[in-house]
Every structure is written in C-alpha cells, then in structure tokens.
Design a protein around this motif. Structure first.
Motif, PDB file in Angstrom:
ATOM      1  N   THR A 108      -6.077  -1.292  -6.688  1.00 44.39           N
ATOM      2  CA  THR A 108      -6.264  -2.668  -6.171  1.00 44.39           C
ATOM      3  C   THR A 108      -5.940  -3.696  -7.240  1.00 44.39           C
ATOM      4  OG1 THR A 108      -8.614  -2.777  -6.783  1.00 44.39           O
ATOM      5  CG2 THR A 108      -8.088  -1.862  -4.621  1.00 44.39           C
ATOM      6  N   TYR A 109      -6.167  -3.352  -8.535  1.00 38.89           N
ATOM      7  CA  TYR A 109      -5.898  -4.305  -9.612  1.00 38.89           C
ATOM      8  C   TYR A 109      -4.401  -4.386  -9.936  1.00 38.89           C
ATOM      9  CZ  TYR A 109     -10.936  -3.882 -10.530  1.00 38.89           C
ATOM     10  OH  TYR A 109     -12.303  -3.882 -10.411  1.00 38.89           O
ATOM     11  N   SER A 110      -3.601  -3.419  -9.481  1.00 41.56           N
ATOM     12  CA  SER A 110      -2.163  -3.381  -9.792  1.00 41.56           C
ATOM     13  C   SER A 110      -1.357  -4.157  -8.755  1.00 41.56           C
ATOM     14  CB  SER A 110      -1.664  -1.930  -9.828  1.00 41.56           C
ATOM     15  OG  SER A 110      -2.385  -1.188 -10.781  1.00 41.56           O
ATOM     16  N   ASP A 111      -0.203  -4.680  -9.185  1.00 46.35           N
ATOM     17  CA  ASP A 111       0.714  -5.340  -8.254  1.00 46.35           C
ATOM     18  C   ASP A 111       1.415  -4.283  -7.405  1.00 46.35           C
ATOM     19  OD1 ASP A 111       0.129  -7.842  -9.180  1.00 46.35           O
ATOM     20  OD2 ASP A 111       1.715  -7.834 -10.700  1.00 46.35           O
ATOM     21  N   VAL A 112       1.803  -4.678  -6.205  1.00 50.58           N
ATOM     22  CA  VAL A 112       2.537  -3.773  -5.313  1.00 50.58           C
ATOM     23  C   VAL A 112       3.834  -3.330  -5.979  1.00 50.58           C
ATOM     24  CG1 VAL A 112       3.727  -3.597  -3.078  1.00 50.58           C
ATOM     25  CG2 VAL A 112       1.506  -4.753  -3.231  1.00 50.58           C
ATOM     26  N   SER A 113       4.458  -4.249  -6.718  1.00 49.84           N
ATOM     27  CA  SER A 113       5.741  -3.930  -7.377  1.00 49.84           C
ATOM     28  C   SER A 113       5.573  -2.808  -8.405  1.00 49.84           C
ATOM     29  CB  SER A 113       6.318  -5.175  -8.051  1.00 49.84           C
ATOM     30  OG  SER A 113       5.377  -5.698  -8.989  1.00 49.84           O
ATOM     31  N   LEU A 155      -0.336   1.600   0.434  1.00 50.33           N
ATOM     32  CA  LEU A 155      -1.336   2.180  -0.481  1.00 50.33           C
ATOM     33  C   LEU A 155      -2.267   1.096  -1.029  1.00 50.33           C
ATOM     34  CD1 LEU A 155       0.858   4.733  -2.506  1.00 50.33           C
ATOM     35  CD2 LEU A 155      -0.992   5.286  -0.921  1.00 50.33           C
ATOM     36  N   HIS A 156      -1.675  -0.052  -1.373  1.00 53.06           N
ATOM     37  CA  HIS A 156      -2.462  -1.172  -1.916  1.00 53.06           C
ATOM     38  C   HIS A 156      -3.459  -1.659  -0.855  1.00 53.06           C
ATOM     39  CE1 HIS A 156      -3.261  -5.192  -3.663  1.00 53.06           C
ATOM     40  NE2 HIS A 156      -3.029  -4.581  -4.825  1.00 53.06           N
ATOM     41  N   ARG A 157      -2.978  -1.751   0.434  1.00 55.93           N
ATOM     42  CA  ARG A 157      -3.847  -2.224   1.519  1.00 55.93           C
ATOM     43  C   ARG A 157      -5.008  -1.246   1.747  1.00 55.93           C
ATOM     44  NH1 ARG A 157      -4.850  -1.254   6.519  1.00 55.93           N
ATOM     45  NH2 ARG A 157      -3.288   0.408   6.675  1.00 55.93           N
ATOM     46  N   GLU A 197      -9.043  -1.869   1.335  1.00 55.68           N
ATOM     47  CA  GLU A 197      -9.980  -1.615   2.435  1.00 55.68           C
ATOM     48  C   GLU A 197     -11.092  -0.663   2.003  1.00 55.68           C
ATOM     49  OE1 GLU A 197      -7.940  -0.129   5.829  1.00 55.68           O
ATOM     50  OE2 GLU A 197      -7.137  -2.090   6.422  1.00 55.68           O
ATOM     51  N   TYR A 198     -10.699   0.380   1.255  1.00 53.83           N
ATOM     52  CA  TYR A 198     -11.675   1.373   0.805  1.00 53.83           C
ATOM     53  C   TYR A 198     -12.701   0.735  -0.144  1.00 53.83           C
ATOM     54  CZ  TYR A 198     -13.682   5.397  -1.605  1.00 53.83           C
ATOM     55  OH  TYR A 198     -14.562   6.293  -2.135  1.00 53.83           O
ATOM     56  N   VAL A 199     -12.182  -0.096  -1.094  1.00 56.71           N
ATOM     57  CA  VAL A 199     -13.078  -0.736  -2.067  1.00 56.71           C
ATOM     58  C   VAL A 199     -14.024  -1.707  -1.359  1.00 56.71           C
ATOM     59  CG1 VAL A 199     -13.170  -2.330  -4.036  1.00 56.71           C
ATOM     60  CG2 VAL A 199     -11.529  -0.437  -4.046  1.00 56.71           C
ATOM     61  N   GLU A 200     -13.479  -2.483  -0.392  1.00 60.62           N
ATOM     62  CA  GLU A 200     -14.322  -3.451   0.339  1.00 60.62           C
ATOM     63  C   GLU A 200     -15.407  -2.726   1.143  1.00 60.62           C
ATOM     64  OE1 GLU A 200     -11.551  -5.718   2.628  1.00 60.62           O
ATOM     65  OE2 GLU A 200     -10.730  -6.748   0.860  1.00 60.62           O
TER      66      GLU A 200
END
Length: 524
Positions: free
Chosen positions: A391-396, A412-414, A418-421
């Motif tokens: 989550t802390y990393s950029d999608v790029s 993967l980022h999404r 969701e998992y962290v929230e």
C-alpha cells in the motif's frame, strides 16, 4: 639552665625537620601540630575555657604562650572576652575588635600532658600525610605502578608503593593468582578516593586497561603514539582481545604488537599468568571490525541492524564452535570489544530461516490478496515483507516487477488497500470493545495492531502506558510489543509521548498564577 633550654629548643626544630623528611610533608605542618599539642596541654593547666595560643619561633625554636581576649561591647564570656572599658585600663586606645594578648610563663610537660601532645602531633602528621598521598595519586589514575606486598587478608592484598599503601581486592586479581608478603607486584591504578580513614588507592590486575598499559610499556610504537589501542576486552586469566590501529601506513600494528618471534606479546602474556591474547586490526567499518574480532573463526557474511545495535554473523557450519568459543567466550569478547550484540548463525541455519520467512510471506500474500503462489512469490522475492509495504508503494513500482503490468499492479495495490482497511477496522472494533482510550490511538508510531496488543496486556489509559519503560515494550522475553520490530529509540519515544500530558498539566497552573498576578498589579 639557659644552655638546657637552648638545647631543648634546638631539639624541637630537629625533630620537626626529621618528621617532615620521613613523612615527606611540609615542616610548617609538623610545627603547627606541635603548637596545637602545646596549646592543648596549656589549656589543661590554665583552664579549657581560656583561649590560649602557642607559637614556636621558626628560627630559634623558642615556645611562647599567650592568653588571648577579644575586646567587645557586651561581654558574654569573661574567659575569652573583655569590655572596652576594661581593655582601655590595660591598653590605652583599645577598641572593639582588638585582641589583648597576655604572655604566660612556659609550662613543664607532665607525663600525661606529654602523652596527649604526642597523640595530637601523630594524628596531625598522619592527616597531613594522607592529604599528600591523595593529591599525589589522584592524578595518577590510569598508570601502572610497582610495589611490594605488605600483607594479605581474606584474599585482599595490601601493597606498599613506597610513599603510600594501596589495595588489590580479591575480585581485581587474576583467577588462581596468589601473592605472599614480600612479593613484587605490578598493577593498574583504577581509582583513588578520599574516605574517612584516609585516601584509598585501588589497584587492579584484571582491568582491561591494565593489559592495554602493559602493551604500552612493551611496544615503543604505542608509547610514541604511532600505534593506538582502540578497544580491549578481557576474560581475566583466560583470554583477551585487543584492537589496534596504526597512524603510519608503513607500520603493521598487529606485527608491531606481536614483536620479533612473539617477544612483545609474550612479555604481556607472562605478566598476565598465561592469558591468551588475540591482537586484532581495528577498522572504522563496523562489519569489517567485527569479522576481525571473531578471529580465528572465518565469517561468510554479516547483516547489521544499526537501530538495534545488533549484528547477525553467518559462518560456515564447521566454523560455528570456533566462532562461539568455549562457553561462548569468543563471541562474548568480540561483542565487548565492538560494543555490538552479535548473533551467530550457520549458513544452513540462515538458509533455513530465509526459506521459512519467504514461505511465510508468500502464504500471507496469497491469503490477504487472494492471488496464486507465483504472484505471491514474485512479491516476496522483490523485498515486500508485508501487505502494508504494497500500500505504501506506487503502482508504477509494482508494475516494474518482471511479469507484471500496470493493470495487475493497480489491482494488487487496490486489494492491498482493501485488506489493510478491513484489518484496521476489525482492530479498531476490537480496540473499542476492550476500552482502550482514544488518547492512546492519537499517539504517533502506534499502529492499530500495536494498540490492540497494548489493550490485551491491560494498557488502556495514557497513564498506563506512561508508567511503562521502553524495555517493557520491546524486551525479547515479555515485551508487550516485541513482535513489531520496534527499536529501543522508538519504544522510548512512545513512552515519552504518553508522558507528555504530565508536563502539560503543570503549564496551566503557571499561566493562571501569572494571570492572577497581572490582575493584582493595577488594583494595587
């Protein structure tokens, strides 16, 4: 009679000179002690209430006795004071503050008076001698001295240094080392203290600096400052390590300390009753230095954790026992020498641990992100250690992983977010259910998982957390937050942040007091 008196005066000065020479103290101190002894004897004869003073002429040795009274406006003590009117009858022009001095006839010392005088002189001379010893030795802490054993009591050795006595306590000796009266002894002055019974000079033969100073005596390059002793660690009587560095690139510090055919190091070993000494090249690079410090063991690789001041050392399987040493001696001395906590693993142990960590991370990613094993392994191998890292990393950044594209990376980022929230909301609900204060939630450095861990340990209010120490949070045995990888600094920051409100409470009182004072000024 006159000749006899002159002889006595002469003898008095000769005795003072002899005592001053023998005890290496000032002649005036001895004469002052004699004057005090004579005053004591004279007061016993003329009355202790009187202020009687004795003076010994420094040139002739003549003793003069006098009674002293102070001129005052109102007399409280007739023995030591006199009124202005009374003083003016005895001395014209006497004013308040003057001293009237009435000469007294010399006294003959009786046996008791002479004995008392002798005790006073001996006591004063002893005090002066102790003062001299303290001032002479207090600046010599850190030196090596030679002495002769005076006596041995309960394993403690009293040493005659010539001008003073010193003590080597049992725990400052080398194991199995014994001394007898009359033996010569060499030791290190590590402390000089003023104590009620006089100055105490404490010597040591087990102190790490004793070995360093012995090398300074045996190796001219250390004495001249060309080679520097950077660190010493000792297991007294058994084994030691000393780290050296050369300020001259043309001189090998280790070779210079070893000496021709080991002559220099052998001289130190002999003095230390056969203590084995490893001489190590010091390096400003901590990893290189620790590799050197673990000699004779070979090291495959090291991993430093500077925040925790801990280093992980990986050694070949056949080097493990050598690196640890008998009863952990080698690694313990290397740790003392470097100031780092050292963990030693074999290559097989490290490989197994890495594989276990990789498998655990892979499984976590598969479960949390609902992905197959291949994608989870790619994330783990790229250095992602947790879902939060994604989550802390950029999608790029995620898209740059081989085999991923922008679409996969975004998905993967999404999913990670969701998992962290979802996890955080579950933890938040658990936190509220346990009744952990909002004040704790507002503290920085604490994650929702840490807050729940605090609540499970009964830490629910800010004061509960403020009463803890940093060690109680991260202690490897029972630290409340030991599983979260906090450093000692971070743990202390959390505790200090929890204590901040203690100091905030004091400020309003000051402000209120100041405001009250300001309101009172116009009214006055």
């Amino acid at each position: 009679m006159e000749n006899a008196a002159s002889l006595n005066r002469l003898e008095l000065l000769q005795v003072a000179d002899a005592v001053a020479r023998e005890k290496v103290i000032d002649r005036d101190i001895v004469l002052e002690a004699m004057e005090e002894a004579i005053q004591k004897a004279a007061r016993a004869k003329y009355g202790h209430e009187n202020d009687i003073r004795a003076n010994i002429d420094r040139g002739t040795g003549e003793i003069r006795l006098a009674r002293v009274r102070e001129v005052v406006e109102e007399v409280d003590n007739e023995a030591t004071q006199i009124s202005v009117a009374g003083a003016q009858r005895e001395k014209e022009g006497a004013v308040v503050g003057d001293l009237l001095i009435d000469p007294l006839p010399p006294i003959d010392f009786g046996r008791i008076a002479a004995q008392t005088a002798k005790q006073v002189i001996v006591q004063k001379v002893r005090e002066a001698e102790r003062e001299r010893q303290y001032h002479e030795y207090k600046d010599r802490v850190g030196e090596i001295v030679n002495g002769i054993v005076k006596r041995v009591e309960y394993g403690n050795v009293t040493v005659d240094l010539g001008k003073a006595d010193a003590v080597v306590r049992r725990d400052e000796m080398l194991p199995r080392e014994t001394f007898r009266q009359g033996d010569r002894i060499r030791a290190y002055i590590y402390d000089v203290r003023q104590e009620p019974r006089g100055p105490q000079i404490f010597l040591s033969r087990s102190h790490p600096q004793f070995m360093a100073k012995l090398f300074g005596q045996e190796v001219p390059e250390i004495y001249d400052g060309i080679i520097e002793v950077k660190a010493v660690a000792r297991d007294p009587g058994s084994r030691a390590k000393i780290a050296v560095i050369s300020n001259d690139p043309s001189i090998d510090p280790v070779g210079a300390c070893v000496g021709m055919r080991g002559s220099r190091v052998q001289a130190v070993v002999n003095e230390l009753q056969g203590e084995k000494i490893d001489i190590i090249q010091w390096s400003p690079d901590q990893a290189s230095f620790i590799v050197n410090a673990l000699a004779p063991a070979e090291v495959a690789k090291v991993v430093l954790d500077e925040d925790a001041n801990r280093i992980e050392v990986v050694v070949p399987d056949d080097q493990l026992s050598l690196a640890i040493g008998r009863r952990g001696q080698n690694v313990r001395l290397a740790s003392q020498l470097s100031g780092w906590d050292i963990d030693i693993l074999t290559e097989e142990e490290e490989s197994n641990r890495r594989q276990a960590e990789f498998a655990e991370r892979t499984q976590n990613f598969m479960t949390a992100l609902d992905v197959d094993e291949t994608i989870a392994q790619l994330l783990a191998s790229e250095g992602f250690t947790s879902v939060e890292d994604i989550t802390y990393s950029d999608v790029s950044e995620i898209a740059e992983i081989e085999g991923f594209d922008d679409e996969i990376a975004a998905e993967l980022h999404r999913r990670a977010q969701e998992y962290v929230e979802l996890t955080n909301s579950e933890l938040e609900a658990k936190r509220q259910e346990m009744g952990v204060s909002d004040d704790i939630v507002n503290l920085q450095l604490l994650t929702p998982a840490m807050i729940v861990a605090l609540g499970e340990a009964g830490v629910k209010e800010l004061d509960d957390l403020a009463d803890l120490s940093g060690d109680e949070l991260i202690s490897p045995e029972d630290g409340i937050l030991r599983e979260f990888g906090l450093t000692a600094d971070e743990a202390n920051q959390i505790v200090m942040a929890a204590r901040a409100h203690w100091f905030d409470d004091e400020e309003p009182e000051t402000d209120t007091a100041d405001a009250a004072n300001e309101e009172e000024i116009p009214a006055g």
